[in-house]
Design a protein around this motif. Structure first.
Motif, PDB file in Angstrom:
ATOM      1  N   MET A 238       0.822  -1.208   0.000  1.00  0.00           N
ATOM      2  CA  MET A 238       0.000   0.000   0.000  1.00  0.00           C
ATOM      3  C   MET A 238       0.860   1.263   0.000  1.00  0.00           C
ATOM      4  SD  MET A 238      -3.193   0.940   2.515  1.00  0.00           S
ATOM      5  CE  MET A 238      -2.162   1.273   3.955  1.00  0.00           C
TER       6      MET A 238
ATOM      7  N   CYS B 244      -9.457  -0.363  -6.096  1.00  0.00           N
ATOM      8  CA  CYS B 244      -8.492  -1.459  -6.088  1.00  0.00           C
ATOM      9  C   CYS B 244      -8.890  -2.540  -5.084  1.00  0.00           C
ATOM     10  CB  CYS B 244      -7.101  -0.926  -5.762  1.00  0.00           C
ATOM     11  SG  CYS B 244      -6.993  -0.104  -4.181  1.00  0.00           S
ATOM     12  N   ALA B 245      -8.459  -3.755  -5.383  1.00  0.00           N
ATOM     13  CA  ALA B 245      -8.721  -4.875  -4.479  1.00  0.00           C
ATOM     14  C   ALA B 245      -7.644  -4.893  -3.410  1.00  0.00           C
ATOM     15  CB  ALA B 245      -8.725  -6.181  -5.261  1.00  0.00           C
ATOM     16  N   VAL B 246      -8.064  -4.896  -2.148  1.00  0.00           N
ATOM     17  CA  VAL B 246      -7.128  -4.782  -1.027  1.00  0.00           C
ATOM     18  C   VAL B 246      -7.047  -6.107  -0.269  1.00  0.00           C
ATOM     19  CG1 VAL B 246      -6.487  -3.416   0.994  1.00  0.00           C
ATOM     20  CG2 VAL B 246      -7.916  -2.386  -0.791  1.00  0.00           C
ATOM     21  N   VAL B 247      -5.831  -6.661  -0.192  1.00  0.00           N
ATOM     22  CA  VAL B 247      -5.605  -7.890   0.576  1.00  0.00           C
ATOM     23  C   VAL B 247      -5.208  -7.489   1.986  1.00  0.00           C
ATOM     24  CG1 VAL B 247      -4.191  -9.971   0.809  1.00  0.00           C
ATOM     25  CG2 VAL B 247      -4.844  -9.143  -1.468  1.00  0.00           C
TER      26      VAL B 247
ATOM     27  N   GLN C 145      -5.582   3.818   4.060  1.00  0.00           N
ATOM     28  CA  GLN C 145      -6.120   2.666   4.772  1.00  0.00           C
ATOM     29  C   GLN C 145      -7.241   2.050   3.937  1.00  0.00           C
ATOM     30  OE1 GLN C 145      -7.808   4.300   8.391  1.00  0.00           O
ATOM     31  NE2 GLN C 145      -9.641   5.008   7.338  1.00  0.00           N
ATOM     32  N   PRO C 146      -7.534   0.771   4.142  1.00  0.00           N
ATOM     33  CA  PRO C 146      -8.689   0.187   3.461  1.00  0.00           C
ATOM     34  C   PRO C 146      -9.931   0.953   3.917  1.00  0.00           C
ATOM     35  CG  PRO C 146      -7.314  -1.520   4.488  1.00  0.00           C
ATOM     36  CD  PRO C 146      -6.817  -0.205   4.988  1.00  0.00           C
TER      37      PRO C 146
ATOM     38  N   LEU D 228     -16.054  -5.647   1.453  1.00  0.00           N
ATOM     39  CA  LEU D 228     -16.822  -6.592   0.649  1.00  0.00           C
ATOM     40  C   LEU D 228     -17.794  -7.373   1.522  1.00  0.00           C
ATOM     41  CD1 LEU D 228     -14.002  -8.133  -1.596  1.00  0.00           C
ATOM     42  CD2 LEU D 228     -15.618  -6.312  -2.189  1.00  0.00           C
TER      43      LEU D 228
ATOM     44  N   TRP E 195     -11.250  -2.055  -9.667  1.00  0.00           N
ATOM     45  CA  TRP E 195     -12.600  -2.336  -9.181  1.00  0.00           C
ATOM     46  C   TRP E 195     -13.631  -1.453  -9.868  1.00  0.00           C
ATOM     47  CZ3 TRP E 195     -12.684  -6.552  -6.188  1.00  0.00           C
ATOM     48  CH2 TRP E 195     -13.949  -6.972  -5.764  1.00  0.00           C
TER      49      TRP E 195
ATOM     50  N   ALA F 216      -6.340   4.490  -6.101  1.00  0.00           N
ATOM     51  CA  ALA F 216      -6.723   4.050  -4.757  1.00  0.00           C
ATOM     52  C   ALA F 216      -8.221   3.811  -4.623  1.00  0.00           C
ATOM     53  CB  ALA F 216      -6.267   5.088  -3.720  1.00  0.00           C
ATOM     54  N   LYS F 217      -8.996   4.481  -5.483  1.00  0.00           N
ATOM     55  CA  LYS F 217     -10.456   4.400  -5.332  1.00  0.00           C
ATOM     56  C   LYS F 217     -11.066   3.126  -5.881  1.00  0.00           C
ATOM     57  CE  LYS F 217     -11.020   9.368  -5.532  1.00  0.00           C
ATOM     58  NZ  LYS F 217     -11.035  10.411  -6.549  1.00  0.00           N
TER      59      LYS F 217
ATOM     60  N   HIS G  94      -5.611  -9.984   4.829  1.00  0.00           N
ATOM     61  CA  HIS G  94      -5.345 -11.155   5.672  1.00  0.00           C
ATOM     62  C   HIS G  94      -4.697 -12.261   4.845  1.00  0.00           C
ATOM     63  CE1 HIS G  94      -8.438  -8.969   7.897  1.00  0.00           C
ATOM     64  NE2 HIS G  94      -8.129  -9.675   8.986  1.00  0.00           N
ATOM     65  N   HIS G  95      -3.987 -13.166   5.529  1.00  0.00           N
ATOM     66  CA  HIS G  95      -3.358 -14.256   4.785  1.00  0.00           C
ATOM     67  C   HIS G  95      -3.825 -15.643   5.258  1.00  0.00           C
ATOM     68  CE1 HIS G  95      -0.462 -15.266   8.002  1.00  0.00           C
ATOM     69  NE2 HIS G  95      -0.343 -13.967   8.187  1.00  0.00           N
TER      70      HIS G  95
ATOM     71  N   ALA H 170      -4.344 -15.523   0.332  1.00  0.00           N
ATOM     72  CA  ALA H 170      -4.471 -14.063   0.390  1.00  0.00           C
ATOM     73  C   ALA H 170      -5.950 -13.710   0.309  1.00  0.00           C
ATOM     74  CB  ALA H 170      -3.696 -13.427  -0.751  1.00  0.00           C
ATOM     75  N   VAL H 171      -6.413 -12.935   1.283  1.00  0.00           N
ATOM     76  CA  VAL H 171      -7.835 -12.630   1.399  1.00  0.00           C
ATOM     77  C   VAL H 171      -8.094 -11.166   1.059  1.00  0.00           C
ATOM     78  CG1 VAL H 171      -9.870 -12.779   2.880  1.00  0.00           C
ATOM     79  CG2 VAL H 171      -7.887 -14.268   3.323  1.00  0.00           C
ATOM     80  N   VAL H 172      -8.914 -10.927   0.044  1.00  0.00           N
ATOM     81  CA  VAL H 172      -9.305  -9.560  -0.330  1.00  0.00           C
ATOM     82  C   VAL H 172     -10.572  -9.212   0.437  1.00  0.00           C
ATOM     83  CG1 VAL H 172     -10.079  -8.044  -2.199  1.00  0.00           C
ATOM     84  CG2 VAL H 172      -8.332  -9.799  -2.639  1.00  0.00           C
ATOM     85  N   THR H 173     -10.514  -8.114   1.200  1.00  0.00           N
ATOM     86  CA  THR H 173     -11.666  -7.749   2.030  1.00  0.00           C
ATOM     87  C   THR H 173     -12.263  -6.390   1.682  1.00  0.00           C
ATOM     88  OG1 THR H 173     -10.139  -6.834   3.632  1.00  0.00           O
ATOM     89  CG2 THR H 173     -10.890  -9.095   4.030  1.00  0.00           C
ATOM     90  N   HIS H 174     -11.503  -5.547   0.948  1.00  0.00           N
ATOM     91  CA  HIS H 174     -11.973  -4.197   0.624  1.00  0.00           C
ATOM     92  C   HIS H 174     -11.713  -3.900  -0.848  1.00  0.00           C
ATOM     93  CE1 HIS H 174     -11.526  -4.109   4.978  1.00  0.00           C
ATOM     94  NE2 HIS H 174     -12.296  -3.025   5.019  1.00  0.00           N
ATOM     95  N   HIS H 175     -12.486  -2.947  -1.393  1.00  0.00           N
ATOM     96  CA  HIS H 175     -12.264  -2.593  -2.800  1.00  0.00           C
ATOM     97  C   HIS H 175     -11.912  -1.114  -2.987  1.00  0.00           C
ATOM     98  CE1 HIS H 175     -16.216  -0.656  -3.325  1.00  0.00           C
ATOM     99  NE2 HIS H 175     -16.711  -1.630  -2.582  1.00  0.00           N
ATOM    100  N   ARG H 176     -11.421  -0.488  -1.936  1.00  0.00           N
ATOM    101  CA  ARG H 176     -11.024   0.908  -2.057  1.00  0.00           C
ATOM    102  C   ARG H 176     -10.090   1.262  -0.911  1.00  0.00           C
ATOM    103  NH1 ARG H 176     -15.889   3.200  -2.545  1.00  0.00           N
ATOM    104  NH2 ARG H 176     -16.098   3.825  -0.363  1.00  0.00           N
ATOM    105  N   LEU H 177      -9.158   2.196  -1.197  1.00  0.00           N
ATOM    106  CA  LEU H 177      -8.339   2.784  -0.140  1.00  0.00           C
ATOM    107  C   LEU H 177      -8.806   4.218   0.061  1.00  0.00           C
ATOM    108  CD1 LEU H 177      -4.790   1.628  -1.329  1.00  0.00           C
ATOM    109  CD2 LEU H 177      -6.121   0.667   0.571  1.00  0.00           C
TER     110      LEU H 177
ATOM    111  N   PRO I 117     -15.745 -11.930   1.514  1.00  0.00           N
ATOM    112  CA  PRO I 117     -14.331 -11.833   1.143  1.00  0.00           C
ATOM    113  C   PRO I 117     -14.036 -12.688  -0.094  1.00  0.00           C
ATOM    114  CG  PRO I 117     -14.547 -12.223   3.494  1.00  0.00           C
ATOM    115  CD  PRO I 117     -15.915 -12.398   2.900  1.00  0.00           C
ATOM    116  N   LEU I 118     -13.011 -12.291  -0.827  1.00  0.00           N
ATOM    117  CA  LEU I 118     -12.560 -13.050  -1.984  1.00  0.00           C
ATOM    118  C   LEU I 118     -11.173 -13.601  -1.695  1.00  0.00           C
ATOM    119  CD1 LEU I 118     -13.519 -10.492  -4.791  1.00  0.00           C
ATOM    120  CD2 LEU I 118     -14.712 -12.635  -4.257  1.00  0.00           C
ATOM    121  N   ILE I 119     -10.914 -14.797  -2.193  1.00  0.00           N
ATOM    122  CA  ILE I 119      -9.606 -15.417  -2.036  1.00  0.00           C
ATOM    123  C   ILE I 119      -8.858 -15.259  -3.353  1.00  0.00           C
ATOM    124  CG2 ILE I 119      -8.446 -17.593  -1.468  1.00  0.00           C
ATOM    125  CD1 ILE I 119     -10.479 -16.344   0.585  1.00  0.00           C
TER     126      ILE I 119
END
Lengths: 501, 501
Positions: free
Chosen positions: A77, A94-97, B111-112, B118, A159, A91-92, A99-100, B95-102, B121-123
C-alpha cells in the motif's frame, strides 16, 4: 413494410447496439460472466483470439528490443502513496488484501483470521509502475545499464462499478511495457515508437483503423507527463481508446528513486515510459467488424481461418467425403499466410449441417468450405466468405488451395477498407458550437468531430452535458489558426471529439 | 592439501548446496526477491526459460486435444467451503481480499476504506478447481458436451511462510488443466495421459529423468481421489515433485454440481481431473544440471543456444570480425534443431572478453563461440561446450554450421545421461529399518530408497523423525511380496522414499 431478413443475432445493431454486442459475445462463445462480480470467464474461442493477439504483439515487442519479465501481483500500500497523482488515480478502485488466512467462523463458515492480519495491506496491481519502478531502482546504477526495455504479460484488477465483457472488467489481461532511459529525448522516442507499434498492430493485424494522438491533460495516465493513445471508431460511431503509451518524465523515477551515474559521473534521475494494451482489444475487434449474424474475424486473428464442413447422408458417402476433406485440410494447412501456416479445422461433429454452418458464421471464421459427394464429383469446393453477403460459390479444388492465402489477404484488406470507409463517413470538421451541439445531440448519430479547442472548464462542462469527450490531438494534425469552439480562444491544432467507451 | 580450483559460484555445491542454489539464481540473472514478502521478480533470462517451457508444454497440451481458457483470479470465500478437504488444504495459506477501495487515513497515509468492505471476502486463487468447477456446471448439460478439456496459464498465490526462489514462492506461475468426463475410466485415462505428457516433457525437453508414480493418501491433493506425480532427484540427492495429475472422482462434481444427462437420459455427476506444473520446474532445472560455475541449460530450453563473442583489439580488427560474426549468426540461425530454428545471439557489448565469457557460462548457454582475427584467418571458430570441462576447441567454420544441430542434440542427451547416472548412483533398495535409518541418517548422503511399506502412523512418525518422505509408488513397480520395513505388515509393491523439497 417488408419484413427484415432473419439474422443470427437478436437484436440487430440498428435495434439495440449494446445488447447486440452482448449477444455476439455469447453467440460466438467468446466469454461469459463469472461468479465473481465484474470478472469474466474467457472461453476457448475468445482466449484463442487473445493468444493470437499476444503472439503477434510479442513478436513486435521483441523486434523492437524488449524482453519479457514478471513482477509481483501485489503492491504494498505504501508504494501507491509515493506518487501523488497515481494514488489519486488508482486508490479508489483497487482490491485490497488484508489477511493471509481463513479460519472457521464458529457458525459453519469461514472468516478472515484476525490473527493473520497483514501489517501492511497489499493492493492487487491495477498497473505496475510502482513495483516495477522499485525493482528498476535496484537494476540501474550507471548509464551503462540503460536503457532497460521490459514488457510484462499479466492480469490486473481495477474495481469497476459498471462492467461490460472485454470492454471494462474488474480483472483483465494485458501487457504493460516499462522502460528506463538516460535522457528525455530517448524516453520520448520510446513512447512514440510503442504508439507506432500499437497503430501498426491495430491496422495491420486487427484491420482496425486508428488515430494516433496525444491526450489532453485531464485524460492523462495518473502520474504521466504525456499520454498518447490510439483511438478507433466503432460501428455505433463511438470511439474506443485501444492502447496507450505514456511518457512519465522523471515522476516515477523520483518516487521510486531510479537514479544513475551519467557519463560525467553525476548522479541523476532516469526517464521512464510505460505502455499497454489489454483484452479490451477483443471488444474493439468485435465492434469494428461484426455484423447481425455475429462475429467477423480478420484472418490474422482468427483461431481457425478455414473451417471445412463435410456433408454426407450415410456411411458410404462419409467414407467418400472424409478422406477428401482430410487431404484438403492438409494441403490448405501447408500454405503460408502472413508468415504463418494457414489454420484449418474440419468440423465432423454429429450435428445438422445448417446448425454447424451457422455456428461457424456466428464465430466469425473467414472461410467456410462445404464438401459433399456432388462437389467431389465436380472436384469443386463450396466456399463461403464470412465478410461478404451471399451463399458462397463453388470453386475448383486446386484453385481453392492455390488461392487460399490470397483470399485470406483479400478478406483482411476488405475488412480494413470497410472500417476506414465507415470512419471516413463518420468524420467531420466542425467550426461552431451550434454545429457541434447538433452533431452530438442526444439522438444524432454522432461520430468523430475535428474541432479547434483550448482545454478549459467551459469545455469540460459542455462535453459533460453532451456526454461527449475529447479523444486526442492527432499527431498528424496540421498546424492551422483557428478559434476554440467552446470559448473563442486562439487555437493552433484541431482535436478529435467523440462519444466514447 | 591442494587448493580447490576457482569456481564462478561461491560456495560450491559441496560446501553449501542451498546457498549455492541461491547464488546460481543470482549469477545467472534468473530472478530476485521483490519488495513483497515471498514474491519474486522473474528477470528476463529466467522468464525466457519459462516462455520456452510454456511454448513446448502448450503444444503438447494442444496436441492432446486441450484448449486454453481463462478464469477469474478471485474465488468467493463460500466456494472454498463446499469441498471439505479442499478448504482444509488451502484456507490456512491464502491471500484474502476484504476491501475494494483505499482512502486517506487522516495521517498522510492510506487505509482500506471501511465503507468499501466486501460483503463476502474473496480469495486470490491458490488453485482453481472450485471456480472452474462452477463454470463447468453451466457448460455441461448432456453427455454430448463431454469431455471438456481445458487448460489455463495463470498466476496463483499460496501464503508460504518459508520461501525459496522458484521452488516455493507465495505467488507463482503455472498451468492448471481441468477436465470433465462422462465416465470414471475416461477421467482416469486423462489423469494418466497428462502424467505421461509431464514425464515426456521433463525427460525429453528438460533432460530431467523422473519417476512416475502415485502419491500415498496423506500426500494427495486436497479433495482428490488419487494423485499422481513425477518425481525428480536433485544433485543433493533430495527429491523434487515436479508435476502432479489428480483424479478427482466425483468430489468436485458434487461440490460444484457438475451434472449431465447420460445416453440413457439419466442425470448423473461427472468425473473430473486436474493437473499442473509451475515455475518450480525452473528450480528443478537448475538443481538437476547446474555446476559450480553456474547454470547449465539443456539446449531445448536455453533462451540462446549459441552466443557468439567477437574478439578484437581495435576498430580495424572490429571491421574484420563483426561482419564474419554476423554472417555466421545468420547461417547458424537458419539451422533447425528440435523443430525450431537455432537461437543465436552476438554479444558485442563493450566489456572485457573474459567477463563476457564468464557471464554466459554462468547463464548456462550451451555453446559459446569466440571469433578473433586469427580464427578468421584460419577460417575456424573457437567453440566451448558448457556441459563439459575444458577451454573448448577450434573447429572449421563450415563444420560448425553443419553440425550445430547435432552438437545441441549431443548436449541435450549428455545432460540427460548424466542426470540418469547420478540418479542410478543414488538409488537403492532397502529391506530393513536399520538400513533405512542409516541411509537417511542426518549426515548420510541419502538418495532414493525403494522400500516395501504400508502407510501407517508408525511410518509417518519414523519419516518425520528422519526428515524423510514417501514420494510415490512408481507406476512401473513390479508386484512382489515383501514386508513393510516400518511395521512388518505384508506389502505388494515398493514405494520410493527420499528427503524432499
Amino acid at each position: 413494410m417488408p419484413k427484415a431478413p432473419k439474422t443470427a443475432i437478436t437484436p440487430t445493431r440498428a435495434e439495440n447496439y449494446p445488447e447486440w454486442y452482448q449477444q455476439v459475445v455469447k453467440a460466438a462463445d467468446l466469454a461469459e460472466n463469472s461468479d465473481v462480480r465484474g470478472c469474466m470467464v474467457i472461453k476457448p474461442w475468445g482466449y484463442a483470439i487473445w493468444e493470437n493477439i499476444q503472439r503477434q504483439l510479442d513478436a513486435m515487442f521483441k523486434a523492437t528490443g524488449h524482453e519479457n519479465a514478471y513482477f509481483p501481483l501485489f503492491i504494498p500500500m505504501s508504494f501507491l502513496e509515493k506518487e501523488a497523482e497515481h494514488v489519486e488515480g488508482f486508490a479508489k478502485e483497487c482490491a485490497v488484501v488484508t489477511h493471509h488466512r481463513l479460519e472457521p467462523d464458529g457458525q459453519g463458515g469461514l472468516q478472515p483470521a484476525p490473527s493473520a492480519k497483514l501489517e501492511e495491506p497489499l493492493i492487487v496491481r491495477p498497473t505496475s509502475e510502482t513495483i516495477i519502478g522499485a525493482t528498476f531502482a535496484r537494476w540501474v546504477q550507471s548509464y551503462r545499464d540503460l536503457p532497460i526495455l521490459i514488457n510484462q504479460w499479466a492480469n490486473v484488477v481495477r474495481w469497476e462499478l459498471r462492467t461490460r465483457m472485454f470492454l471494462r472488467t474488474t480483472e483483465f489481461l494485458w501487457q504493460e511495457g516499462h522502460t528506463v532511459h538516460a535522457s528525455e529525448d530517448e524516453a520520448l522516442a520510446e513512447t512514440r515508437q510503442m504508439l507506432e507499434v500499437y497503430a501498426e498492430f491495430a491496422e495491420g493485424v486487427m484491420a482496425m483503423p486508428v488515430i494516433k494522438g496525444e491526450k489532453t491533460a485531464g485524460e492523462r495516465f495518473p502520474g504521466a507527463v504525456a499520454t498518447y493513445s490510439i483511438e478507433a471508431l466503432m460501428q455505433d460511431r463511438k470511439a474506443l481508446q485501444a492502447g496507450t503509451s505514456h511518457f512519465l518524465g522523471q515522476n516515477f523515477a523520483k518516487a521510486q528513486e531510479i537514479k544513475f551515474q551519467n557519463v560525467d559521473g553525476e548522479l541523476q534521475f532516469a526517464w521512464t515510459t510505460s505502455w499497454g494494451v489489454s483484452t479490451r482489444l477483443v471488444g474493439g475487434l468485435i465492434m469494428t467488424h461484426s455484423d447481425d449474424d455475429g462475429l467477423v474475424l480478420p484472418p490474422k486473428l482468427a483461431p481457425a481461418q478455414v473451417v471445412i464442413l463435410p456433408v454426407y447422408r450415410n456411411d458410404e458417402e462419409r467414407a467418400n467425403v472424409m478422406p477428401y476433406c482430410e487431404t484438403l485440410k492438409e494441403e490448405l494447412a501447408s500454405q503460408q499466410y502472413a508468415f504463418e501456416t494457414v489454420r484449418v479445422r474440419i468440423d465432423d461433429r454429429d450435428l445438422r449441417g445448417g446448425d454447424k454452418r451457422w455456428q461457424w458464421i456466428k464465430r466469425g471464421v473467414p472461410l467456410i468450405m462445404e464438401i459433399g459427394p456432388r462437389d467431389i464429383a465436380d472436384d469443386k469446393v463450396f466456399v463461403k466468405r464470412r465478410d461478404i453477403e451471399g451463399k458462397g460459390e463453388a470453386i475448383p479444388r486446386d484453385e481453392v488451395v492455390g488461392t487460399v492465402a490470397n483470399r485470406l489477404a483479400e478478406i483482411q484488406q476488405a475488412l480494413f477498407d470497410r472500417a476506414v470507409a465507415l470512419r471516413n463517413e463518420a468524420t467531420v470538421e466542425i467550426d461552431s458550437l451550434e454545429e457541434f451541439e447538433e452533431y452530438f445531440a442526444e439522438r444524432a448519430p454522432g461520430g468523430l468531430a475535428h474541432c479547434h479547442f483550448v482545454d478549459s472548464p467551459t469545455m469540460e462542462a459542455k462535453l459533460k452535458e453532451l456526454k461527449c469527450t475529447v479523444r486526442c490531438v492527432p499527431l498528424d494534425a496540421q498546424t492551422e489558426s483557428g478559434k476554440c469552439i467552446f470559448t473563442g480562444e486562439a487555437s493552433e491544432r484541431r482535436g478529435v471529439f467523440a462519444r466514447a467507451y
